[in-house]
Design an enzyme around this catalytic site. Sequence first.
Site, mmCIF file in Angstrom:
data_model
loop_
_atom_site.group_PDB
_atom_site.id
_atom_site.type_symbol
_atom_site.label_atom_id
_atom_site.label_comp_id
_atom_site.label_asym_id
_atom_site.label_seq_id
_atom_site.Cartn_x
_atom_site.Cartn_y
_atom_site.Cartn_z
ATOM 1 N N SER A 9 34.353 19.133 20.375
ATOM 2 C CA SER A 9 34.676 17.804 19.830
ATOM 3 C C SER A 9 34.043 17.650 18.455
ATOM 4 C CB SER A 9 34.122 16.705 20.737
ATOM 5 O OG SER A 9 34.100 15.484 20.005
ATOM 6 N N HIS A 34 39.054 19.290 19.593
ATOM 7 C CA HIS A 34 39.143 17.971 20.240
ATOM 8 C C HIS A 34 38.775 16.892 19.235
ATOM 9 C CE1 HIS A 34 38.999 15.345 23.837
ATOM 10 N NE2 HIS A 34 37.914 14.787 23.308
ATOM 11 N N ASP A 36 38.195 12.991 18.609
ATOM 12 C CA ASP A 36 37.889 11.743 19.311
ATOM 13 C C ASP A 36 38.205 10.526 18.459
ATOM 14 O OD1 ASP A 36 35.138 13.342 20.867
ATOM 15 O OD2 ASP A 36 36.883 12.470 21.879
ATOM 16 N N MET A 38 38.397 6.620 18.010
ATOM 17 C CA MET A 38 37.746 5.446 18.597
ATOM 18 C C MET A 38 38.022 4.218 17.727
ATOM 19 S SD MET A 38 34.078 7.088 19.641
ATOM 20 C CE MET A 38 33.999 8.568 20.668
ATOM 21 N N HIS A 67 42.259 12.688 21.404
ATOM 22 C CA HIS A 67 41.808 11.833 22.507
ATOM 23 C C HIS A 67 41.748 10.398 22.001
ATOM 24 C CE1 HIS A 67 38.210 10.850 25.407
ATOM 25 N NE2 HIS A 67 39.295 10.166 25.702
ATOM 26 N N MET A 69 40.840 6.869 22.290
ATOM 27 C CA MET A 69 40.028 5.857 22.965
ATOM 28 C C MET A 69 40.267 4.543 22.240
ATOM 29 S SD MET A 69 36.709 8.260 23.499
ATOM 30 C CE MET A 69 37.276 9.361 22.190
ATOM 31 N N MET A 138 36.828 11.870 32.347
ATOM 32 C CA MET A 138 35.648 11.559 31.531
ATOM 33 C C MET A 138 34.390 11.675 32.374
ATOM 34 S SD MET A 138 36.680 11.055 28.528
ATOM 35 C CE MET A 138 35.105 10.543 27.839
ATOM 36 N N ASP A 174 35.247 15.978 29.909
ATOM 37 C CA ASP A 174 34.781 15.563 28.583
ATOM 38 C C ASP A 174 33.559 14.662 28.691
ATOM 39 O OD1 ASP A 174 36.459 13.694 25.884
ATOM 40 O OD2 ASP A 174 34.599 14.869 25.946
HETATM 41 C C1 DX5 Z 1 33.022 10.631 24.145
HETATM 42 C C2 DX5 Z 1 34.023 11.667 23.639
HETATM 43 C C3 DX5 Z 1 33.567 13.069 23.938
HETATM 44 C C4 DX5 Z 1 32.240 13.434 23.241
HETATM 45 C C5 DX5 Z 1 31.664 14.671 23.896
HETATM 46 O O1 DX5 Z 1 33.604 9.360 24.093
HETATM 47 O O2 DX5 Z 1 35.285 11.477 24.243
HETATM 48 O O3 DX5 Z 1 34.585 13.994 23.525
HETATM 49 O O4 DX5 Z 1 32.481 13.684 21.878
HETATM 50 O O5 DX5 Z 1 30.386 14.880 23.332
HETATM 51 P P1 DX5 Z 1 29.279 15.628 24.233
HETATM 52 O O6 DX5 Z 1 29.890 16.978 24.610
HETATM 53 O O7 DX5 Z 1 28.098 15.759 23.308
HETATM 54 O O8 DX5 Z 1 29.026 14.763 25.431
HETATM 55 ZN ZN ZN Z 2 36.778 13.070 23.839
#
Ligand code: DX5
Ligand code: ZN
Length: 218
Positions: A9, A34, A36, A38, A67, A69, A138, A174
């Site tokens: 990620s 990946h 993320d 947000m 991903h 979110m 998750m 994840d």
């Molecule tokens: C959290 C993200 C994950 C995060 C994982 O909301 O969806 O992808 O970046 O980071 P680690 O592997 O450090 O938990």
């Molecule tokens: Zn993620």
Amino acid sequence: DRSIKIAPSILSADFANFGAEIRAIEAQGADWVHVDVMDGHFVPNLTFGPPAVKAFRPHVKTFMDVHLMISPVDQYIEAYAEAGADMIVAHYEAGPHPHRTLQAIKATGAKCGISLNPGTPASAIEYLLDLCDMVLVMSVNPGFGGQKFIPSSVQKVRQVRQMIGDREIHIQVDGGVDPNTVGPLVEAGADCFVAGSAVFKGGSVDTPEVYGQNMRAI
Ligand code: DX5
Ligand code: ZN
């Protein structure tokens, strides 16, 4: 066990060097990248919009796993598909119509996935599985990297794998994935692992071999 896929990620990468970081993790063996996304509403953090994902695209030679979110999500699906996402994962909890959301993702031609927060039971996806290329379990509450792995995720992976049966559907985990948490997840039936802090820790674009060591340890 190399039948599993590692998807670093970039939330844990250097935010001033995404192109170089993406090239570094891919050169060191990443299977997917990946991303993320947000929105500061569905989760208490804010990261990348479609323009940033579009800028990442030419640097990604493997597979760009986006991903989302975000909530509401439907109005942005087209934009992230246009930006070049190979896989678009929406959250089951993002709105009242996850079935329609998955249909909308499939209509763009991208691969599609549904993500379950730690408090959402596996049974929630019973009527969504036939639309999915992937289920994302998750194993932390979404919003940040570097959080502590939630142990009940192993049981949920087992339940999801049982529900999938012999269909070709990935299970991605994840959050808090590292050499200590990955074993039971593989046994439970997960085949794709997101890792942020476990991949990027101790490394930099100038010392990418650390990323390779960290990925091989998982
Ligand atoms: C959290 C993200 C994950 C995060 C994982 O909301 O969806 O992808 O970046 O980071 P680690 O592997 O450090 O938990
Ligand atoms: Zn993620």
